[in-house]
Write a protein that holds these residues in place. Sequence first.
Motif, PDB file in Angstrom:
ATOM      1  N   PRO B 160       0.822  -1.224   0.000  1.00 21.08           N
ATOM      2  CA  PRO B 160       0.000   0.000   0.000  1.00 21.08           C
ATOM      3  C   PRO B 160       0.846   1.261   0.000  1.00 21.08           C
ATOM      4  O   PRO B 160       0.471   2.260  -0.627  1.00 21.08           O
ATOM      5  CB  PRO B 160      -0.818  -0.127   1.288  1.00 21.08           C
ATOM      6  N   LEU B 161       2.012   1.211   0.654  1.00 21.25           N
ATOM      7  CA  LEU B 161       2.860   2.407   0.695  1.00 21.25           C
ATOM      8  C   LEU B 161       3.333   2.761  -0.702  1.00 21.25           C
ATOM      9  O   LEU B 161       3.243   3.912  -1.150  1.00 21.25           O
ATOM     10  CB  LEU B 161       4.049   2.140   1.619  1.00 21.25           C
ATOM     11  N   VAL B 162       3.814   1.748  -1.410  1.00 21.35           N
ATOM     12  CA  VAL B 162       4.324   2.003  -2.752  1.00 21.35           C
ATOM     13  C   VAL B 162       3.203   2.476  -3.665  1.00 21.35           C
ATOM     14  O   VAL B 162       3.364   3.432  -4.429  1.00 21.35           O
ATOM     15  CB  VAL B 162       4.980   0.712  -3.307  1.00 21.35           C
ATOM     16  N   LEU B 163       2.069   1.816  -3.578  1.00 22.12           N
ATOM     17  CA  LEU B 163       0.967   2.222  -4.455  1.00 22.12           C
ATOM     18  C   LEU B 163       0.492   3.631  -4.127  1.00 22.12           C
ATOM     19  O   LEU B 163       0.091   4.381  -5.019  1.00 22.12           O
ATOM     20  CB  LEU B 163      -0.189   1.229  -4.310  1.00 22.12           C
ATOM     21  N   ALA B 164       0.565   3.994  -2.850  1.00 21.84           N
ATOM     22  CA  ALA B 164       0.175   5.359  -2.489  1.00 21.84           C
ATOM     23  C   ALA B 164       1.110   6.361  -3.140  1.00 21.84           C
ATOM     24  O   ALA B 164       0.678   7.368  -3.726  1.00 21.84           O
ATOM     25  CB  ALA B 164       0.196   5.516  -0.971  1.00 21.84           C
ATOM     26  N   VAL B 199      -4.072   6.418   3.670  1.00 19.30           N
ATOM     27  CA  VAL B 199      -3.433   5.103   3.515  1.00 19.30           C
ATOM     28  C   VAL B 199      -1.925   5.220   3.725  1.00 19.30           C
ATOM     29  O   VAL B 199      -1.288   4.342   4.307  1.00 19.30           O
ATOM     30  CB  VAL B 199      -3.767   4.518   2.135  1.00 19.30           C
ATOM     31  N   PHE B 200      -1.355   6.313   3.249  1.00 21.12           N
ATOM     32  CA  PHE B 200       0.086   6.501   3.438  1.00 21.12           C
ATOM     33  C   PHE B 200       0.417   6.573   4.924  1.00 21.12           C
ATOM     34  O   PHE B 200       1.405   5.989   5.382  1.00 21.12           O
ATOM     35  CB  PHE B 200       0.529   7.783   2.732  1.00 21.12           C
ATOM     36  N   THR B 201      -0.397   7.300   5.684  1.00 24.79           N
ATOM     37  CA  THR B 201      -0.130   7.393   7.123  1.00 24.79           C
ATOM     38  C   THR B 201      -0.177   6.024   7.776  1.00 24.79           C
ATOM     39  O   THR B 201       0.714   5.648   8.537  1.00 24.79           O
ATOM     40  CB  THR B 201      -1.166   8.309   7.790  1.00 24.79           C
ATOM     41  N   ILE B 202      -1.228   5.268   7.454  1.00 24.82           N
ATOM     42  CA  ILE B 202      -1.370   3.961   8.089  1.00 24.82           C
ATOM     43  C   ILE B 202      -0.217   3.039   7.695  1.00 24.82           C
ATOM     44  O   ILE B 202       0.414   2.394   8.550  1.00 24.82           O
ATOM     45  CB  ILE B 202      -2.722   3.329   7.713  1.00 24.82           C
ATOM     46  N   ALA B 203       0.072   3.004   6.393  1.00 21.19           N
ATOM     47  CA  ALA B 203       1.147   2.112   5.949  1.00 21.19           C
ATOM     48  C   ALA B 203       2.488   2.589   6.483  1.00 21.19           C
ATOM     49  O   ALA B 203       3.367   1.787   6.812  1.00 21.19           O
ATOM     50  CB  ALA B 203       1.170   2.048   4.426  1.00 21.19           C
ATOM     51  N   GLY B 204       2.638   3.896   6.611  1.00 26.94           N
ATOM     52  CA  GLY B 204       3.887   4.420   7.155  1.00 26.94           C
ATOM     53  C   GLY B 204       4.077   4.011   8.604  1.00 26.94           C
ATOM     54  O   GLY B 204       5.162   3.626   9.026  1.00 26.94           O
ATOM     55  N   LEU B 312      -6.583  -2.271   2.521  1.00 32.86           N
ATOM     56  CA  LEU B 312      -5.777  -1.183   1.976  1.00 32.86           C
ATOM     57  C   LEU B 312      -5.395  -1.431   0.521  1.00 32.86           C
ATOM     58  O   LEU B 312      -5.449  -0.525  -0.316  1.00 32.86           O
ATOM     59  CB  LEU B 312      -4.514  -0.999   2.815  1.00 32.86           C
ATOM     60  N   LEU B 313      -4.997  -2.654   0.225  1.00 32.25           N
ATOM     61  CA  LEU B 313      -4.504  -2.920  -1.121  1.00 32.25           C
ATOM     62  C   LEU B 313      -5.591  -2.738  -2.179  1.00 32.25           C
ATOM     63  O   LEU B 313      -5.376  -2.044  -3.172  1.00 32.25           O
ATOM     64  CB  LEU B 313      -3.909  -4.329  -1.162  1.00 32.25           C
ATOM     65  N   PRO B 314      -6.774  -3.306  -1.997  1.00 32.82           N
ATOM     66  CA  PRO B 314      -7.813  -3.077  -3.016  1.00 32.82           C
ATOM     67  C   PRO B 314      -8.155  -1.600  -3.176  1.00 32.82           C
ATOM     68  O   PRO B 314      -8.343  -1.119  -4.302  1.00 32.82           O
ATOM     69  CB  PRO B 314      -9.013  -3.860  -2.480  1.00 32.82           C
ATOM     70  N   LEU B 315      -8.199  -0.869  -2.039  1.00 32.99           N
ATOM     71  CA  LEU B 315      -8.517   0.550  -2.148  1.00 32.99           C
ATOM     72  C   LEU B 315      -7.484   1.295  -2.973  1.00 32.99           C
ATOM     73  O   LEU B 315      -7.820   2.144  -3.809  1.00 32.99           O
ATOM     74  CB  LEU B 315      -8.595   1.177  -0.742  1.00 32.99           C
ATOM     75  N   ALA B 345     -14.715   7.366   3.103  1.00 30.96           N
ATOM     76  CA  ALA B 345     -15.957   6.858   3.700  1.00 30.96           C
ATOM     77  C   ALA B 345     -16.029   5.347   3.561  1.00 30.96           C
ATOM     78  O   ALA B 345     -16.424   4.630   4.501  1.00 30.96           O
ATOM     79  CB  ALA B 345     -17.157   7.518   3.031  1.00 30.96           C
ATOM     80  N   VAL B 346     -15.606   4.834   2.398  1.00 30.27           N
ATOM     81  CA  VAL B 346     -15.616   3.382   2.184  1.00 30.27           C
ATOM     82  C   VAL B 346     -14.663   2.708   3.164  1.00 30.27           C
ATOM     83  O   VAL B 346     -14.961   1.654   3.746  1.00 30.27           O
ATOM     84  CB  VAL B 346     -15.230   3.064   0.733  1.00 30.27           C
ATOM     85  N   LEU B 347     -13.505   3.313   3.374  1.00 32.26           N
ATOM     86  CA  LEU B 347     -12.522   2.727   4.306  1.00 32.26           C
ATOM     87  C   LEU B 347     -13.107   2.632   5.698  1.00 32.26           C
ATOM     88  O   LEU B 347     -12.992   1.607   6.372  1.00 32.26           O
ATOM     89  CB  LEU B 347     -11.253   3.595   4.317  1.00 32.26           C
ATOM     90  N   VAL B 348     -13.746   3.724   6.138  1.00 32.69           N
ATOM     91  CA  VAL B 348     -14.331   3.714   7.480  1.00 32.69           C
ATOM     92  C   VAL B 348     -15.389   2.626   7.589  1.00 32.69           C
ATOM     93  O   VAL B 348     -15.459   1.878   8.572  1.00 32.69           O
ATOM     94  CB  VAL B 348     -14.934   5.102   7.798  1.00 32.69           C
ATOM     95  N   LYS B 349     -16.192   2.519   6.533  1.00 35.48           N
ATOM     96  CA  LYS B 349     -17.244   1.499   6.557  1.00 35.48           C
ATOM     97  C   LYS B 349     -16.646   0.091   6.635  1.00 35.48           C
ATOM     98  O   LYS B 349     -17.096  -0.756   7.396  1.00 35.48           O
ATOM     99  CB  LYS B 349     -18.066   1.651   5.259  1.00 35.48           C
ATOM    100  N   LEU B 350     -15.605  -0.140   5.826  1.00 36.87           N
ATOM    101  CA  LEU B 350     -14.999  -1.474   5.806  1.00 36.87           C
ATOM    102  C   LEU B 350     -14.385  -1.810   7.152  1.00 36.87           C
ATOM    103  O   LEU B 350     -14.490  -2.942   7.639  1.00 36.87           O
ATOM    104  CB  LEU B 350     -13.915  -1.550   4.727  1.00 36.87           C
ATOM    105  N   VAL B 351     -13.737  -0.816   7.771  1.00 34.16           N
ATOM    106  CA  VAL B 351     -13.121  -1.075   9.070  1.00 34.16           C
ATOM    107  C   VAL B 351     -14.194  -1.416  10.093  1.00 34.16           C
ATOM    108  O   VAL B 351     -14.075  -2.369  10.860  1.00 34.16           O
ATOM    109  CB  VAL B 351     -12.294   0.150   9.532  1.00 34.16           C
ATOM    110  N   GLY B 352     -15.289  -0.640  10.089  1.00 41.37           N
ATOM    111  CA  GLY B 352     -16.358  -0.916  11.031  1.00 41.37           C
ATOM    112  C   GLY B 352     -16.947  -2.295  10.810  1.00 41.37           C
ATOM    113  O   GLY B 352     -17.222  -3.029  11.767  1.00 41.37           O
TER     114      GLY B 352
END
Lengths: 375, 374, 156
Positions: B160-164, B199-204, B312-315, B345-352
């Motif tokens: 995810p970091l690289v893709l970001a 995503v960069f923050t999380i992967a970082g 993360l990767l699919p997003l 918003a999709v990320l938040v939904k998926l995490v929940g």
Amino acid sequence: MVTEAAPEFETQDLLINVGPQHPSTHGVFRMVLEVDGEVVKGLVPYIGYLHRGAEKLCENNDFRQGVGYMDRTEHLAAHNAELSYVMAVEALAELEVPARAQWIRMILCELNRLSSHFMFFGAFGIDVGVFGTPFIYAWRERETLIDLFEEISGDRMMYAYFRAGGLAWEVPANFKERVREVLKSSRQGVKDFDGLLTENEIFIARTKNVGSISAADAIEIGMSGSSLRASGVDMDIRKTEPYLFYDQVEFDVPLGKNGDVFDRYYVRLQEMEQSMRIIEQCLERLEDGPIMPEKMPRMLRLPEGQEVYIRTEAPRGEYGVYLVSKGGNKPWRLKVRSACLSNLQALKQMSIGQYVADAIIILGSIDIVLSEVDR
Amino acid sequence: MSDGIFGIENTWLDALIRVQLIVGLMTVVVMGLIYIERKVLARFQQRLGPTRTGPAGLLQSLADALKLVGKEDLRPRNADPWTFELAPYLVFVPVFLGFVVVPFVAGWQVRVVELGLIYFVAVSSLSIIGWIMAGWGSDNRYAMIGGMRAAAQGISYELPLVLALISVAMVADSYDLNQIVAGQSKYPNIVWQPLVVVVFTIAGLAELNRTPFDIPVGESEVVGGPFVEYSGIRWSFFFLAEYAALFILSLIFAAVFLGGWAWPLGEDWGRGWQLVLVSVKAGSFMFLVFWVRVSVPRLRIDQLMSFSWKILLPLMLVQILINGAVLVYHGSLWILTLAGLVGIAVLVKLVGHAVSQPRSKVVVAAPAEGKAAS
Amino acid sequence: MKGIMKSLAVTMSTFMRRPVTRNYPTVHRELPERDRAFPLLLWDQDIDEPFCTGCHACERACPVECMTVLMKDNPNHEAQGGTSKRRKIVDEFWIDYGRCMRCNICVEVCNFEAIAMNNTWRGHEMSVYDRADLVMDLPQLMSQSKAKEIDEWVAD
């Protein structure tokens, strides 16, 4: 091309020793986990590192000297430990405790429940992985509480304040205002913990459906206290066999649903709010009066051939004292029914099938204090 | 090619001096960062942090470094000598190698590399080998478990970091960090790629092995991490590498997402103000890292891996597709902003959704009755 | 994600509050009046002798048996032309602070209010290098009260 079935690989289970010294501050407790890959298959706990022979020592001490030993058997909730002991002595000696002493005892026991649950949150937060924040919050709140205890009894943890018949000495004049101040800051502390952990998604992912135990199993093992109520069993000694004046105040008993780690945490959080409710009601009902009965013998002697079992709802469960007297001013046999020891029996059942990283959290959620397990 | 530093013409000498400057700067910066982290963490917890060594505790890191230097250099008897000894170097040298391309201000970098971003990503993933070597070379099964976990985590979050970073490079139309910064004079890239920032923050955080992803390092719950057998100055190399990586990631974040020195001031303010601006931006990322450390619990290793691979990767792949579509058909860049916000918003939904799933209970054969495991 | 934001908000709110820690030992907090450190003997300033008569009441009442008391005839007694009403006075008194559990029973049983718990910081800062140094003898036990450096509290 595989012409025959692949040979069975021989695997060996890993034995991980979670040694007597932990980073998580539960005391000296050792458990050996038998681990298959990442999953716990077996667990053997080792206790006894903190055994000091408190019950035997109490046989050589009369009923005033024994109080100091009792609050060392449960150092985080010492008032509750002392309470069981003095209630047992009073039952045998048929002493009538004045009302003011009972109300003050109730307030102090509930305050001690608050401080003990704060300690639970601190240690539990560290187990779950938050770096230090819940621990510091816990100690911030505990400081206000034990400062209050220091002003009343002189000591911050080993109070030796209750006596058979009432209290050792009168509380200071500003008792009510001090308790109200402490309640205000404890409310803020509970709010902080609630906001920090309860809705945190990572916390929920770590604790929901982890280490669950069903109500039937919990009753069979002999659990009590918050861990039992988290499995859905409505059992609170303050309601079923009210002592002190618990039948004259209103409070609810929070119950959990699944008996998992999250429920044990949440039940304790709600119990703290109920404790604060009880304390407020007690403060209003507190009246002036004596704190010891008038005709108090100098040296308390108990009648011969009597035995009694008194149990109270300590923060960790049912803390019982079984007292046998054969006359004289020293008990013949004093046995402490330790809540933490019984709750600890459930550890193996809760941990099997869980991941290794969760075994620590499960241990933390039972909320044991080793001085009570080992006495 | 930039002008020689101090006006030196010889490119080799020039490069050597720049590298020396970086190394010297980094040591001081890392020690300062450790002190700042301790103070900031303490403030979050309503306590004071170091106060005694030196005025306001400023010499605390120096005292720690001196203590570590004075420790005995232990090596387990059965540890593989080459692997064990070389592992610390393999962990921190790649981080320093990454500094070759990071620009502090316009023109202040070791070398302008046209594929700067690619170079940075390639080089920083070399540290993972160092972790595995540390784990395996210690002749300690718990260290090896820790090393494997660190490697698994590192590799999973590398993608995810690289893709970001690639998404941002698509929008900025270059891999050269200088150009990326220069292209942000009107709007910083965070406006176009909000999801990518998250995503960069999380992967970082995961690459830095920081909470909530610090299972390899916080392994002290049950066993020690992969560094359990190291002591003294060797151990401090790992520590140094972690803080240097934090520093470099903050600079990359400031340059790539927040506009570096070009936004909002522009080129006409002097070097001094630009340096201050970059420091503020990098500092805010570091503050965010400390803040998250102090607030959230730790994820378990399987949760961590499934989060990376399944969410993360699919997003990020979808984000790249959308980027490509908008850029090829010369659509308005504001579509990207909209897509990014929808993505969050999709990320938040998926995490929940992932959190509320009941955990599948692992079925395990009951241990034989009467078998005493001692 | 919302829960994580809430956690972040809580920690940010504590960031804004004042630190609750004190920089001990540069700063000592004030001890309450009833604070209970280790026991010490009180000095009768009017007559210039200890209150303690060596009656062994506290020694018998101590749960951990940490005291040893010896009494002697008081040379300052009125019968011999002195100023004191005490016929006996303490000769030697040892308390092993390493065994004392600070339960306050010795203070409660004393008939002469001769022993009290130390409620100053000196009672708490008792670190020694050798455990034998924790056995306090009579001059050590009386020194703080003799120098009027203590305002003791004894329950009624």
